[in-house]
Design a protein around this motif. Structure first.
Motif, short mmCIF file in Angstrom:
data_model
loop_
_atom_site.label_atom_id
_atom_site.label_comp_id
_atom_site.label_asym_id
_atom_site.label_seq_id
_atom_site.Cartn_x
_atom_site.Cartn_y
_atom_site.Cartn_z
N ARG A 380 0.83 -1.21 0.00
CA ARG A 380 0.00 0.00 0.00
C ARG A 380 0.87 1.26 0.00
O ARG A 380 0.54 2.26 -0.65
CB ARG A 380 -0.93 0.01 1.20
CG ARG A 380 -2.08 -0.98 1.17
CD ARG A 380 -3.11 -0.61 0.08
NE ARG A 380 -2.80 -1.21 -1.20
CZ ARG A 380 -3.37 -0.86 -2.35
NH1 ARG A 380 -4.28 0.12 -2.36
NH2 ARG A 380 -3.04 -1.44 -3.47
N TYR A 381 1.99 1.21 0.74
CA TYR A 381 2.89 2.36 0.76
C TYR A 381 3.44 2.63 -0.64
O TYR A 381 3.52 3.79 -1.09
CB TYR A 381 4.04 2.14 1.74
CG TYR A 381 5.02 3.30 1.73
CD1 TYR A 381 4.78 4.44 2.47
CD2 TYR A 381 6.17 3.26 0.93
CE1 TYR A 381 5.65 5.53 2.42
CE2 TYR A 381 7.04 4.33 0.87
CZ TYR A 381 6.77 5.46 1.63
OH TYR A 381 7.63 6.54 1.57
N ILE A 382 3.84 1.57 -1.35
CA ILE A 382 4.38 1.74 -2.69
C ILE A 382 3.34 2.34 -3.63
O ILE A 382 3.65 3.21 -4.45
CB ILE A 382 4.90 0.39 -3.23
CG1 ILE A 382 6.10 -0.07 -2.40
CG2 ILE A 382 5.27 0.49 -4.70
CD1 ILE A 382 6.51 -1.50 -2.69
N ARG A 383 2.09 1.90 -3.51
CA ARG A 383 1.03 2.47 -4.34
C ARG A 383 0.92 3.98 -4.10
O ARG A 383 0.66 4.75 -5.03
CB ARG A 383 -0.31 1.80 -4.01
CG ARG A 383 -0.38 0.33 -4.27
CD ARG A 383 -0.38 -0.03 -5.76
NE ARG A 383 0.96 -0.10 -6.33
CZ ARG A 383 1.77 -1.16 -6.25
NH1 ARG A 383 1.37 -2.25 -5.59
NH2 ARG A 383 2.94 -1.14 -6.80
N HIS A 384 1.09 4.41 -2.86
CA HIS A 384 1.05 5.84 -2.54
C HIS A 384 2.24 6.55 -3.16
O HIS A 384 2.10 7.59 -3.81
CB HIS A 384 1.03 6.04 -1.03
CG HIS A 384 0.90 7.46 -0.60
ND1 HIS A 384 -0.30 8.02 -0.24
CD2 HIS A 384 1.83 8.45 -0.47
CE1 HIS A 384 -0.12 9.30 0.08
NE2 HIS A 384 1.17 9.57 -0.04
N GLU A 386 4.13 5.78 -5.66
CA GLU A 386 4.15 5.80 -7.12
C GLU A 386 3.51 7.06 -7.69
O GLU A 386 3.94 7.55 -8.74
CB GLU A 386 3.42 4.57 -7.67
CG GLU A 386 4.22 3.29 -7.58
CD GLU A 386 3.43 2.07 -8.00
OE1 GLU A 386 4.04 1.03 -8.27
OE2 GLU A 386 2.18 2.16 -8.04
N CYS A 387 2.50 7.57 -7.02
CA CYS A 387 1.77 8.73 -7.53
C CYS A 387 2.10 10.02 -6.79
O CYS A 387 1.50 11.06 -7.07
CB CYS A 387 0.27 8.47 -7.46
SG CYS A 387 -0.28 7.08 -8.46
N CYS A 388 3.05 9.96 -5.84
CA CYS A 388 3.36 11.15 -5.05
C CYS A 388 4.83 11.54 -5.16
O CYS A 388 5.16 12.60 -5.67
CB CYS A 388 2.97 10.91 -3.59
SG CYS A 388 1.20 10.61 -3.36
N SER A 389 5.73 10.69 -4.70
CA SER A 389 7.15 11.04 -4.69
C SER A 389 7.96 10.30 -5.74
O SER A 389 9.02 10.76 -6.15
CB SER A 389 7.74 10.75 -3.32
OG SER A 389 7.79 9.35 -3.08
N GLN A 390 7.51 9.13 -6.17
CA GLN A 390 8.24 8.23 -7.06
C GLN A 390 9.58 7.80 -6.49
O GLN A 390 10.46 7.35 -7.22
CB GLN A 390 8.43 8.86 -8.45
CG GLN A 390 7.13 9.04 -9.20
CD GLN A 390 7.28 8.95 -10.70
OE1 GLN A 390 8.19 8.31 -11.21
NE2 GLN A 390 6.38 9.59 -11.42
#
Length: 539
Positions: A380-384, A386-390
């Motif tokens: 779930r953290y990675i999903r966040h 991916e669209c925020c900090s990359q």
């Protein structure tokens, strides 16, 4: 009128033992409900499957709707095909490294063998654009890789290093833990708040009654209510946590945010027994834990009054600034044994998300850290991300990988941590010595047992102030703070760290730090602080 007392809280409360409450076991009705929610199983001939497809997700009711709604980034998912031999990519928009205007980076770093002297025994290390291509077998990361787009979990090279480090130091007691690199603990904490908190649900955060101000300021605009828990010299009091969580009424907190080692701002360090008590309360009430540990490796031996130097572990810091350092794996293992076990190392449920950072022990400007949690939480953290900090900066990852993996290795890094701890222990001794000189006896009751961090938490006995009956704590705090500025010393007001702004303060506190000032500067600053307090009290 007698002088005021200035000092730490100085309480040693009895440990609280709260029995563990095991998670609810799966029932037949639970299986039926889970299958009904999942719908019909679509599994044609030779379909891939594994048990994770049929297990209940961890803490599903704690995840926010925002987190639950995040889908994998399709462009990031496509990158998995790049490993296919002979594949010509016309997919991802990865710029050609030939157009990167940086051919080589170089830096000078101290060696563990030289006691980490910043003037002697420095080694120059370099990383070029095409080292992997041009020097096959001699490296696994170069600028062509590090400076291009990557995965949000971070580069495989540095991720391998932090994963090994986490297992070496904490050895999480369950199998499916994972790490992900971050842009520092503040960035990862903001993401974690959004993953587990939702203003529409009225979610709340549990934390120490005096907590890291930036953590509080991060929660506020997200609409998360913060609940403060009473503390003693070891930090959170488990029985007070249990009382708050058992009270009912308004929606209880779903997450605990805590800094167990060298807590900012109070400097409190939870013992192993205290950490077990805190964890047991979270088990009992199904509370998830954010373990923020930037000071974990700065756990020091207790302060000794009048000490001229500090022996705190594998390195002895001498009054003249010299060092005697003994190398060897035995010393590294001895250093690790001095550390209080982390909450991650006690986490049998997968309910801890640990936030680590290089900021306090390497360089803060790198803006690189990592989180460790169960596989489902990290996904779930990675999903966040991916669209925020990359993910964190490629420059920072390249520099840290070169330093930590290729130059120092795990043993060298742990020796560096012992070295940094001893450097700060000497500074701690200096500021406490200044307190003994300029805030003596009846003035200063300081935390003689202080075991680490970068802060000194000073308490002023406001009940002895001549205007205690007519002025509020905030007014007295502002008066002393302004006087400190006038006299040439900056300290932080305790109210800046109050977890609940709408509740009366529990005392009159000021936070000082020994992170950067010299011994002479600290002595001058503490003398000025004492003068400001005396002036306010009319002494």
């Amino acid at each position: 009128m007698s002088p005021t007392n200035v000092g730490g809280i100085g309480l040693v409360a009895e440990e609280v033992h709260i029995g563990k409450q095991a998670p609810e076991p799966l029932t037949l009705e639970g299986i039926r409900a889970r299958r009904a929610k999942a719908g019909k199983l679509d599994a044609p001939t030779a379909s891939y499957s594994d048990s994770d497809m049929f297990k209940a997700p961890q803490f599903p009711d704690l995840l926010s709707p925002e987190s639950a709604a995040r889908k994998p980034c399709v462009l990031k998912q496509a990158a998995k095909h790049l490993k296919k031999p002979g594949l010509v990519s016309l997919g991802g928009g990865l710029p050609s490294a030939e157009n990167f205007p940086i051919e080589r980076l170089s830096m000078q770093v101290p060696s563990p063998a030289g006691g980490f002297s910043h003037t002697d025994n420095l080694k120059e290390v370099t990383i070029g654009k095409h080292d992997v291509r041009d020097h096959q077998g001699e490296g696994v990361l170069d600028l062509s890789i590090a400076l291009n787009y990557g995965q949000s979990i971070g580069s495989a090279q540095l991720l391998r290093w932090v994963t090994e480090h986490t297992e070496l130091v904490h050895d999480p007691p369950y199998a499916d833990w994972r790490c992900a690199l971050t842009i520092g603990s503040t960035g990862s904490l903001e993401a974690a708040y959004r993953m587990f908190g939702d203003r529409q649900r009225g979610d709340g955060i549990l934390t120490e009654e005096y907590s890291f101000s930036t953590a509080l300021e991060t929660a506020a605009p997200l609409g998360l209510r913060v609940f403060g828990v009473a503390m003693d010299e070891q930090g959170l009091l488990p029985d007070k946590m249990d009382e708050l969580l058992s009270a009912g009424g308004a929606r209880r907190p779903r997450v605990l945010y805590t800094v167990p080692s060298g807590q900012n701002p109070t400097g409190a360090t939870q013992s192993e027994q205290r950490r077990r008590g805190v964890y047991a309360v979270c088990q009992k009430h199904d509370v998830f834990i954010f373990e923020d540990e930037p000071y974990y490796f700065l756990q020091m031996q207790p302060y000794q009054k009048g000490a001229s130097g500090s022996t705190t572990g594998t390195t002895t810091t001498k009054p003249n600034g010299g060092e005697s350092t003994t190398n060897g794996d035995a010393d590294v293992e001895a250093f690790l044994r001095t550390l209080v076990p982390s909450l991650l190392s006690l986490d049998t449920d997968g309910r801890v998300m640990r936030h680590d950072s290089f900021s306090k022990v390497v360089v803060p400007g790198a803006r690189v850290g990592w989180v460790t949690a169960s596989e489902q939480v990290i996904e779930r953290y990675i999903r966040h991300a991916e669209c925020c900090s990359q993910g964190p900066s490629g420059f920072s990852q390249a520099v840290l990988y070169k330093l930590l993996d290729e130059e120092w290795g795990h043993a060298g890094y742990l020796r560096w941590l012992a070295h940094v701890r001893d450097e700060y222990a000497a500074r701690r001794d200096a500021i406490l010595g200044a307190c003994e000189k300029y805030l003596p006896g009846r003035w200063f009751l300081g935390r003689r047992r202080r075991r680490g961090c970068l802060y000194l938490w000073l308490k002023v006995d406001h009940t002895r102030h001549p205007h205690a009956a007519s002025k509020s704590l905030l007014a007295l705090e502002e008066e002393i703070f302004d006087s400190c500025i006038d006299k040439g010393v900056l300290s932080c007001r305790g109210s800046w760290f109050a977890a609940e702004y709408d509740r009366p303060l529990s005392g009159l506190f000021f936070r000082t730090t020994y992170a950067a000032a010299s011994e002479a500067q600290m002595a001058v600053a503490i003398e000025r602080f004492g003068d400001a307090v005396r002036g306010s009290f009319g002494i």
